[in-house]
Design a protein around this motif. Structure first.
Motif, PDB file in Angstrom:
ATOM      1  N   MET A 114       0.815  -1.215   0.000  1.00  0.00           N
ATOM      2  CA  MET A 114       0.000   0.000   0.000  1.00  0.00           C
ATOM      3  C   MET A 114       0.851   1.269   0.000  1.00  0.00           C
ATOM      4  SD  MET A 114      -3.099   0.694   2.704  1.00  0.00           S
ATOM      5  CE  MET A 114      -4.227   2.094   2.506  1.00  0.00           C
ATOM      6  N   ALA A 115       2.046   1.198   0.587  1.00  0.00           N
ATOM      7  CA  ALA A 115       2.845   2.403   0.810  1.00  0.00           C
ATOM      8  C   ALA A 115       3.274   3.075  -0.488  1.00  0.00           C
ATOM      9  CB  ALA A 115       4.068   2.077   1.659  1.00  0.00           C
ATOM     10  N   ARG A 116       3.726   2.307  -1.464  1.00  0.00           N
ATOM     11  CA  ARG A 116       4.200   2.913  -2.713  1.00  0.00           C
ATOM     12  C   ARG A 116       3.059   3.664  -3.409  1.00  0.00           C
ATOM     13  NH1 ARG A 116       8.610   1.822  -6.161  1.00  0.00           N
ATOM     14  NH2 ARG A 116       9.123  -0.136  -5.099  1.00  0.00           N
ATOM     15  N   TRP A 117       1.865   3.056  -3.416  1.00  0.00           N
ATOM     16  CA  TRP A 117       0.704   3.707  -4.021  1.00  0.00           C
ATOM     17  C   TRP A 117       0.368   5.004  -3.297  1.00  0.00           C
ATOM     18  CZ3 TRP A 117      -4.309   3.847  -1.556  1.00  0.00           C
ATOM     19  CH2 TRP A 117      -5.300   4.466  -2.345  1.00  0.00           C
ATOM     20  N   ARG A 127       2.489  18.380  -5.517  1.00  0.00           N
ATOM     21  CA  ARG A 127       2.645  19.207  -6.718  1.00  0.00           C
ATOM     22  C   ARG A 127       1.504  20.207  -6.852  1.00  0.00           C
ATOM     23  NH1 ARG A 127       4.634  14.301  -8.972  1.00  0.00           N
ATOM     24  NH2 ARG A 127       2.557  13.739  -9.758  1.00  0.00           N
ATOM     25  N   ARG A 128       0.290  19.800  -6.514  1.00  0.00           N
ATOM     26  CA  ARG A 128      -0.844  20.715  -6.673  1.00  0.00           C
ATOM     27  C   ARG A 128      -1.127  21.518  -5.405  1.00  0.00           C
ATOM     28  NH1 ARG A 128      -3.379  15.535  -6.426  1.00  0.00           N
ATOM     29  NH2 ARG A 128      -4.839  15.301  -4.679  1.00  0.00           N
ATOM     30  N   THR A 129      -0.330  21.283  -4.350  1.00  0.00           N
ATOM     31  CA  THR A 129      -0.543  21.968  -3.069  1.00  0.00           C
ATOM     32  C   THR A 129       0.812  22.444  -2.558  1.00  0.00           C
ATOM     33  OG1 THR A 129      -2.261  20.285  -2.668  1.00  0.00           O
ATOM     34  CG2 THR A 129      -1.740  21.778  -0.845  1.00  0.00           C
ATOM     35  N   PRO A 130       1.334  23.550  -3.066  1.00  0.00           N
ATOM     36  CA  PRO A 130       2.704  23.950  -2.767  1.00  0.00           C
ATOM     37  C   PRO A 130       2.968  24.263  -1.296  1.00  0.00           C
ATOM     38  CG  PRO A 130       1.582  25.603  -4.123  1.00  0.00           C
ATOM     39  CD  PRO A 130       0.687  24.414  -4.078  1.00  0.00           C
ATOM     40  N   ASP A 131       1.929  24.561  -0.506  1.00  0.00           N
ATOM     41  CA  ASP A 131       2.162  24.837   0.910  1.00  0.00           C
ATOM     42  C   ASP A 131       2.141  23.564   1.751  1.00  0.00           C
ATOM     43  OD1 ASP A 131      -0.480  24.854   0.083  1.00  0.00           O
ATOM     44  OD2 ASP A 131      -1.131  26.431   1.437  1.00  0.00           O
ATOM     45  N   CYS A 132       1.982  22.410   1.104  1.00  0.00           N
ATOM     46  CA  CYS A 132       2.084  21.133   1.815  1.00  0.00           C
ATOM     47  C   CYS A 132       3.513  20.610   1.711  1.00  0.00           C
ATOM     48  CB  CYS A 132       1.126  20.104   1.222  1.00  0.00           C
ATOM     49  SG  CYS A 132       1.268  18.472   1.985  1.00  0.00           S
ATOM     50  N   LEU A 133       4.088  20.238   2.838  1.00  0.00           N
ATOM     51  CA  LEU A 133       5.397  19.592   2.834  1.00  0.00           C
ATOM     52  C   LEU A 133       5.224  18.193   2.240  1.00  0.00           C
ATOM     53  CD1 LEU A 133       6.488  20.587   6.461  1.00  0.00           C
ATOM     54  CD2 LEU A 133       7.426  21.518   4.338  1.00  0.00           C
ATOM     55  N   HIS A 134       5.918  17.923   1.154  1.00  0.00           N
ATOM     56  CA  HIS A 134       5.797  16.640   0.460  1.00  0.00           C
ATOM     57  C   HIS A 134       6.028  15.503   1.460  1.00  0.00           C
ATOM     58  CE1 HIS A 134       7.242  14.056  -3.234  1.00  0.00           C
ATOM     59  NE2 HIS A 134       6.464  13.375  -2.404  1.00  0.00           N
ATOM     60  N   THR A 135       4.996  14.685   1.641  1.00  0.00           N
ATOM     61  CA  THR A 135       4.990  13.634   2.655  1.00  0.00           C
ATOM     62  C   THR A 135       5.016  12.264   1.994  1.00  0.00           C
ATOM     63  OG1 THR A 135       3.601  15.105   3.987  1.00  0.00           O
ATOM     64  CG2 THR A 135       3.781  12.831   4.728  1.00  0.00           C
ATOM     65  N   ALA A 136       5.651  11.296   2.658  1.00  0.00           N
ATOM     66  CA  ALA A 136       5.667   9.916   2.184  1.00  0.00           C
ATOM     67  C   ALA A 136       5.520   8.991   3.390  1.00  0.00           C
ATOM     68  CB  ALA A 136       6.947   9.617   1.414  1.00  0.00           C
ATOM     69  N   THR A 137       5.426   7.702   3.126  1.00  0.00           N
ATOM     70  CA  THR A 137       5.229   6.737   4.207  1.00  0.00           C
ATOM     71  C   THR A 137       5.990   5.454   3.886  1.00  0.00           C
ATOM     72  OG1 THR A 137       3.562   5.698   5.629  1.00  0.00           O
ATOM     73  CG2 THR A 137       3.090   5.759   3.254  1.00  0.00           C
ATOM     74  N   LEU A 138       5.897   4.470   4.798  1.00  0.00           N
ATOM     75  CA  LEU A 138       6.617   3.216   4.616  1.00  0.00           C
ATOM     76  C   LEU A 138       5.954   2.112   5.426  1.00  0.00           C
ATOM     77  CD1 LEU A 138       9.963   3.319   6.679  1.00  0.00           C
ATOM     78  CD2 LEU A 138       7.958   4.678   7.195  1.00  0.00           C
ATOM     79  N   PHE A 139       6.345   0.856   5.123  1.00  0.00           N
ATOM     80  CA  PHE A 139       5.800  -0.315   5.797  1.00  0.00           C
ATOM     81  C   PHE A 139       6.873  -1.395   5.741  1.00  0.00           C
ATOM     82  CE2 PHE A 139       3.062  -4.043   6.381  1.00  0.00           C
ATOM     83  CZ  PHE A 139       2.164  -3.578   7.337  1.00  0.00           C
ATOM     84  N   PRO A 140       6.965  -2.242   6.777  1.00  0.00           N
ATOM     85  CA  PRO A 140       7.978  -3.307   6.740  1.00  0.00           C
ATOM     86  C   PRO A 140       7.633  -4.374   5.705  1.00  0.00           C
ATOM     87  CG  PRO A 140       6.592  -3.543   8.689  1.00  0.00           C
ATOM     88  CD  PRO A 140       6.225  -2.238   8.053  1.00  0.00           C
ATOM     89  N   TYR A 147      11.641   2.023  -2.343  1.00  0.00           N
ATOM     90  CA  TYR A 147      10.641   3.076  -2.542  1.00  0.00           C
ATOM     91  C   TYR A 147      10.824   4.239  -1.580  1.00  0.00           C
ATOM     92  CZ  TYR A 147       7.423   0.940   1.022  1.00  0.00           C
ATOM     93  OH  TYR A 147       6.837   0.435   2.160  1.00  0.00           O
ATOM     94  N   VAL A 148      11.462   4.027  -0.436  1.00  0.00           N
ATOM     95  CA  VAL A 148      11.801   5.155   0.436  1.00  0.00           C
ATOM     96  C   VAL A 148      12.829   6.041  -0.259  1.00  0.00           C
ATOM     97  CG1 VAL A 148      13.033   5.781   2.556  1.00  0.00           C
ATOM     98  CG2 VAL A 148      11.151   4.140   2.644  1.00  0.00           C
ATOM     99  N   ARG A 149      13.832   5.413  -0.846  1.00  0.00           N
ATOM    100  CA  ARG A 149      14.856   6.187  -1.557  1.00  0.00           C
ATOM    101  C   ARG A 149      14.240   6.934  -2.753  1.00  0.00           C
ATOM    102  NH1 ARG A 149      20.194   5.547  -0.910  1.00  0.00           N
ATOM    103  NH2 ARG A 149      19.966   3.458  -0.011  1.00  0.00           N
ATOM    104  N   GLU A 150      13.334   6.269  -3.465  1.00  0.00           N
ATOM    105  CA  GLU A 150      12.676   6.906  -4.608  1.00  0.00           C
ATOM    106  C   GLU A 150      11.851   8.115  -4.158  1.00  0.00           C
ATOM    107  OE1 GLU A 150      12.113   2.866  -7.366  1.00  0.00           O
ATOM    108  OE2 GLU A 150      10.416   3.713  -6.251  1.00  0.00           O
ATOM    109  N   ALA A 151      11.161   7.983  -3.035  1.00  0.00           N
ATOM    110  CA  ALA A 151      10.349   9.095  -2.541  1.00  0.00           C
ATOM    111  C   ALA A 151      11.221  10.280  -2.162  1.00  0.00           C
ATOM    112  CB  ALA A 151       9.513   8.645  -1.341  1.00  0.00           C
ATOM    113  N   ILE A 152      12.350  10.006  -1.542  1.00  0.00           N
ATOM    114  CA  ILE A 152      13.271  11.094  -1.172  1.00  0.00           C
ATOM    115  C   ILE A 152      13.804  11.773  -2.423  1.00  0.00           C
ATOM    116  CG2 ILE A 152      15.487  11.628  -0.092  1.00  0.00           C
ATOM    117  CD1 ILE A 152      14.874   9.329   1.891  1.00  0.00           C
ATOM    118  N   GLU A 153      14.173  10.979  -3.408  1.00  0.00           N
ATOM    119  CA  GLU A 153      14.678  11.546  -4.662  1.00  0.00           C
ATOM    120  C   GLU A 153      13.608  12.353  -5.380  1.00  0.00           C
ATOM    121  OE1 GLU A 153      16.102   8.098  -6.673  1.00  0.00           O
ATOM    122  OE2 GLU A 153      17.994   8.011  -5.528  1.00  0.00           O
ATOM    123  N   ALA A 154      12.330  11.998  -5.164  1.00  0.00           N
ATOM    124  CA  ALA A 154      11.212  12.734  -5.779  1.00  0.00           C
ATOM    125  C   ALA A 154      10.859  13.997  -5.003  1.00  0.00           C
ATOM    126  CB  ALA A 154       9.990  11.829  -5.882  1.00  0.00           C
ATOM    127  N   GLY A 155      11.527  14.213  -3.862  1.00  0.00           N
ATOM    128  CA  GLY A 155      11.316  15.458  -3.126  1.00  0.00           C
ATOM    129  C   GLY A 155      10.617  15.336  -1.790  1.00  0.00           C
TER     130      GLY A 155
END
Length: 321
Positions: A114-117, A127-140, A147-155
């Motif tokens: 579920m996390a990658r989705w 991208r459509r909400t510039p005042d939101c700090l780009h957030t991501a998540t993870l799961f064991p 996908y954690v590394r990909e999310a960081i590279e995506a900002g």
């Protein structure tokens, strides 16, 4: 001459009772926004930074609201009315009217796959909400480091982990490389790891202490001040310089009735004032947003502490909002 007679639906929408109710609701919302702005204006701040707000795919958020409505086990069986049950754009507009200059999209998986989705959705939201700090998540799960590394590279600028909902051990070996990536990148992680409002198999300070023993430079932001194990998590923050705490729901009347913060620990919280960050749990709160701010104010820890908590600490951590 046109004789326009309203259809039944039009007549209902134009009825004095409905329009009066809508007007009162709008007036109440405007009054709260003005009070919130007065709060941070008195402190000489340019606004607020809230590190714990929830935005997620609408169907996922609706499921979360249904869980609160049903008083699911993880809510402790408490009545939990959602104060800001609005659509995505309106919720963001409410925060802007409050003067929240930056906020997050705290989202979390409860099962593998579920996390990658969710991260893909969150990247689009950022991208459509510039005042939101780009957030991501993870799961064991296998592939989490990738996908954690990909999310960081995506900002991605902040991650969310929810030990209670995910029902996983944060010290799980599957997460070890991902924590290492996050520590190296110095990306903060807001983590719900305390045992409130209901304990989970892996909540509490023990599992987090094991993670920190392996990754002492990991920037964890302990949600809800670690409720109800407040003092244990204060101890971890005193031991590890990169540990921070967010104020989400802490000190409100709702939480004080459930898990009161020990007043003898307030001096320790004051000393850690440079590592305490404003969090609210908006929109999933059973009281007005303003109440969280007033709950912090009535601690009487001083304006300097309030300025740091409500804006300056997060601005330093994430950069100017």
């Amino acid at each position: 001459m046109n004789d326009h007679r309203p259809a039944p639906a039009e007549a209902a929408s134009a009825s004095p009772a409905v329009s009066s109710s809508a007007r009162r609701s709008a007036e109440k919302a405007a009054e709260e926004a003005a009070e919130v702005r007065r709060f941070w204006g008195r402190l000489g701040l340019p606004g607020l930074i809230d590190v714990h707000t929830h935005f997620m795919p609408e169907r996922v958020l609706n499921k979360v609201w249904e869980y609160f409505d049903a008083r699911g086990p993880l809510t402790g069986g408490l009545a939990w009315p959602i104060s800001y049950r609005q659509r995505e754009a309106e919720r963001a507009a409410v925060l802007r009217r409050f003067g929240v200059r930056a906020f997050t999209a705290m989202l979390y998986p409860h099962k593998p796959g579920m996390a990658r989705w969710l991260n893909d959705w969150a990247a689009g939201f950022a991208r459509r909400t510039p005042d939101c700090l780009h957030t991501a998540t993870l799961f064991p799960e296998p592939g989490v480091e990738t996908y954690v590394r990909e999310a960081i590279e995506a900002g991605a600028r902040v991650f969310k982990a929810h030990v209670q909902v995910g029902a996983y051990d944060p010290a799980d070996e599957l997460l070890r490389p991902a924590w290492g990536v996050l520590a190296e990148a110095r990306v903060p992680v807001v983590i719900h790891c305390g045992s409130g409002p209901a304990p989970g198999k892996h909540t509490g300070p023990g599992p987090i202490a094991r993670v920190l023993a392996r990754h002492p430079r990991l920037r964890l932001i302990v949600a809800h001040l670690g409720m109800p194990e407040y003092e244990d998590f204060l101890g971890l923050a005193e031991r590890y310089r990169e540990i921070r705490l967010d104020t989400t729901m802490a000190f409100t009347d709702f939480t004080e009735a459930l898990a009161p913060f020990p007043r003898l620990a307030l001096p320790r919280l004051a000393t850690l004032g440079d590592r305490v960050l404003l969090g609210s749990d908006f929109p999933n709160i059973p009281y007005p947003y303003l109440h969280q701010l007033r709950a912090l104010e009535r601690l009487d820890l001083g304006e300097e502490w309030l300025r740091a908590v409500c804006h300056d600490n997060a601005a330093e951590l994430f950069g100017p909002a």
